[in-house]
Scaffold this motif. Sequence first.
Motif, PDB file in Angstrom:
ATOM      1  N   ASP A  50       0.845  -1.207   0.000  1.00  0.00           N
ATOM      2  CA  ASP A  50       0.000   0.000   0.000  1.00  0.00           C
ATOM      3  C   ASP A  50       0.878   1.254   0.000  1.00  0.00           C
ATOM      4  O   ASP A  50       0.589   2.231  -0.699  1.00  0.00           O
ATOM      5  N   LYS A  51       1.964   1.222   0.770  1.00  0.00           N
ATOM      6  CA  LYS A  51       2.891   2.353   0.832  1.00  0.00           C
ATOM      7  C   LYS A  51       3.559   2.577  -0.530  1.00  0.00           C
ATOM      8  O   LYS A  51       3.670   3.713  -1.005  1.00  0.00           O
ATOM      9  N   VAL A  52       3.979   1.501  -1.170  1.00  0.00           N
ATOM     10  CA  VAL A  52       4.603   1.594  -2.487  1.00  0.00           C
ATOM     11  C   VAL A  52       3.593   2.108  -3.513  1.00  0.00           C
ATOM     12  O   VAL A  52       3.914   2.977  -4.338  1.00  0.00           O
ATOM     13  N   SER A  53       2.374   1.593  -3.448  1.00  0.00           N
ATOM     14  CA  SER A  53       1.328   2.036  -4.366  1.00  0.00           C
ATOM     15  C   SER A  53       1.103   3.531  -4.251  1.00  0.00           C
ATOM     16  O   SER A  53       1.045   4.253  -5.257  1.00  0.00           O
ATOM     17  N   SER A  54       1.004   4.031  -3.033  1.00  0.00           N
ATOM     18  CA  SER A  54       0.815   5.472  -2.799  1.00  0.00           C
ATOM     19  C   SER A  54       1.997   6.279  -3.334  1.00  0.00           C
ATOM     20  O   SER A  54       1.820   7.329  -3.961  1.00  0.00           O
ATOM     21  N   ALA A  55       3.201   5.787  -3.096  1.00  0.00           N
ATOM     22  CA  ALA A  55       4.401   6.490  -3.565  1.00  0.00           C
ATOM     23  C   ALA A  55       4.441   6.547  -5.083  1.00  0.00           C
ATOM     24  O   ALA A  55       4.796   7.568  -5.669  1.00  0.00           O
ATOM     25  N   MET A  56       4.071   5.451  -5.750  1.00  0.00           N
ATOM     26  CA  MET A  56       4.088   5.439  -7.213  1.00  0.00           C
ATOM     27  C   MET A  56       2.975   6.328  -7.767  1.00  0.00           C
ATOM     28  O   MET A  56       3.129   6.947  -8.805  1.00  0.00           O
TER      29      MET A  56
END
Length: 193
Positions: free
Chosen positions: A184-190
Amino acid sequence: MNVLLLHAHPVETSFNAALHRLIVERLTAKGHAVDDCDLYAEEFDPRLSRQERLDYHDPDRSIEHVRPYVERLRAADALVLCYPVWNYGYPAILKGFFDRVFLPGVSFRIVDGRVEGALHNITKVAAVTSYGGTRWRAVLIGDPPRRLVKRLLWGTVKPGAPVEYLAHYDMNRSTDASRKRFMDKVSSAMDRF
């Protein structure tokens, strides 16, 4: 933006491979053009040959050994790395990419004996990675992969370019919930990239 994504994991069913697919999906959904460079799938040879080392400081000759990768790097506006941390470093295939492609005249110049970054086309950098051990263990030894991205790689790209480092520590004891939180953190960052 034109994003060069360097992925370095040999197992297509791994957590890192799932992160790789997520990065491609999110960046593409936001309208970025993604040059998905899966180093294992492309069978990139990480070994610096004798001739490459001899040609290393001659930009015209050194680039010829890896011209397609140099062209991809030069065409990028941003760089995203997706890899696991193994033995507190990059996987050999990714380290070999840096050794063979981040050449004098490509990623840096030597001016009056000083090294200056030359990848000013790269205006953003992100690294997405995982560690088997805890953050505390990584800190105890200086967290070399984080430092390589946040300091060394940062010094080769456009001055002032933002560099984001996303790491899932303690994979040896990770859970479905911890992996989901990280994704979820990676998704938000991307999505913000």
